[in-house]
Design a protein around this motif. Structure first.
Motif, PDB file in Angstrom:
ATOM      1  N   UNK A  16      26.672  11.796  93.351  1.00  0.00           N
ATOM      2  CA  UNK A  16      26.360  12.778  92.308  1.00  0.00           C
ATOM      3  C   UNK A  16      27.186  14.049  92.462  1.00  0.00           C
ATOM      4  N   UNK A  17      27.462  14.439  93.699  1.00  0.00           N
ATOM      5  CA  UNK A  17      28.312  15.610  93.934  1.00  0.00           C
ATOM      6  C   UNK A  17      29.722  15.368  93.406  1.00  0.00           C
ATOM      7  N   UNK A  18      30.280  14.199  93.724  1.00  0.00           N
ATOM      8  CA  UNK A  18      31.619  13.862  93.230  1.00  0.00           C
ATOM      9  C   UNK A  18      31.638  13.700  91.717  1.00  0.00           C
ATOM     10  N   UNK A  19      30.581  13.136  91.167  1.00  0.00           N
ATOM     11  CA  UNK A  19      30.491  12.946  89.721  1.00  0.00           C
ATOM     12  C   UNK A  19      30.475  14.299  88.999  1.00  0.00           C
ATOM     13  N   UNK A  20      29.721  15.262  89.524  1.00  0.00           N
ATOM     14  CA  UNK A  20      29.683  16.585  88.893  1.00  0.00           C
ATOM     15  C   UNK A  20      31.012  17.310  89.069  1.00  0.00           C
ATOM     16  N   UNK A  21      31.673  17.133  90.214  1.00  0.00           N
ATOM     17  CA  UNK A  21      32.984  17.743  90.423  1.00  0.00           C
ATOM     18  C   UNK A  21      34.013  17.154  89.462  1.00  0.00           C
ATOM     19  N   UNK A  22      33.952  15.845  89.242  1.00  0.00           N
ATOM     20  CA  UNK A  22      34.844  15.184  88.293  1.00  0.00           C
ATOM     21  C   UNK A  22      34.620  15.723  86.884  1.00  0.00           C
ATOM     22  N   UNK A  23      33.361  15.876  86.490  1.00  0.00           N
ATOM     23  CA  UNK A  23      33.050  16.416  85.161  1.00  0.00           C
ATOM     24  C   UNK A  23      33.595  17.834  85.010  1.00  0.00           C
ATOM     25  N   UNK A  24      33.484  18.630  86.058  1.00  0.00           N
ATOM     26  CA  UNK A  24      33.996  20.002  86.029  1.00  0.00           C
ATOM     27  C   UNK A  24      35.514  20.020  85.877  1.00  0.00           C
ATOM     28  N   UNK A  25      36.204  19.166  86.643  1.00  0.00           N
ATOM     29  CA  UNK A  25      37.666  19.109  86.572  1.00  0.00           C
ATOM     30  C   UNK A  25      38.116  18.582  85.212  1.00  0.00           C
ATOM     31  N   UNK A  26      37.419  17.576  84.683  1.00  0.00           N
ATOM     32  CA  UNK A  26      37.775  17.046  83.365  1.00  0.00           C
ATOM     33  C   UNK A  26      37.565  18.091  82.286  1.00  0.00           C
ATOM     34  N   UNK A  27      36.505  18.868  82.401  1.00  0.00           N
ATOM     35  CA  UNK A  27      36.250  19.941  81.441  1.00  0.00           C
ATOM     36  C   UNK A  27      37.345  21.002  81.513  1.00  0.00           C
ATOM     37  N   UNK A  28      37.733  21.336  82.719  1.00  0.00           N
ATOM     38  CA  UNK A  28      38.805  22.323  82.898  1.00  0.00           C
ATOM     39  C   UNK A  28      40.126  21.806  82.327  1.00  0.00           C
ATOM     40  N   UNK A  29      40.402  20.524  82.565  1.00  0.00           N
ATOM     41  CA  UNK A  29      41.608  19.909  82.024  1.00  0.00           C
ATOM     42  C   UNK A  29      41.593  19.922  80.496  1.00  0.00           C
TER      43      UNK A  29
END
Length: 102
Positions: A73-86
């Motif tokens: 879940x930590x990695x999943x939320x980090x991925x969502x954050x990076x995708x949003x930033x991208x």
């Protein structure tokens, strides 16, 4: 036993095994009863010296599952954050200089 430098010693031992595999060994032995031992050994040409031995006990399955879920879940939320930033950067590029995008 209180050993405040334990984590630093363990990191140094692991790094020695990576950097100098010809002279430093890490041996991990797992037994059927859920017990394990990690031995750090140094090859000094004429003899092997055991530098450190760490004992391990298997964790219950529910603890392992909870740990895996937390990491996932930590990695999943980090991925969502990076995708949003991208996505934000891509929309900014579309506005400022659309010729850069394919």
């Amino acid at each position: 036993v209180d050993f405040p430098e334990y984590s630093n010693v363990l990191i140094r031992m692991l790094n020695n095994c990576i950097k100098e595999p010809h002279s430093h060994l890490a041996v991990f032995v797992i037994e059927r009863e859920g017990l394990a031992r990690l031995d750090f050994i140094q090859n000094m040409e004429y003899k092997f010296v055991e530098l450190l031995s760490c004992n391990f006990i298997a964790s219950p399955e529910d603890v392992i599952r909870a740990h895996i879920c937390f990491r996932y879940n930590t990695l999943k939320s980090r991925l969502a954050l990076v995708q949003s930033r991208l996505q934000d950067i891509e929309s900014l590029i579309k506005v400022k200089n659309p010729s850069l995008l394919p």
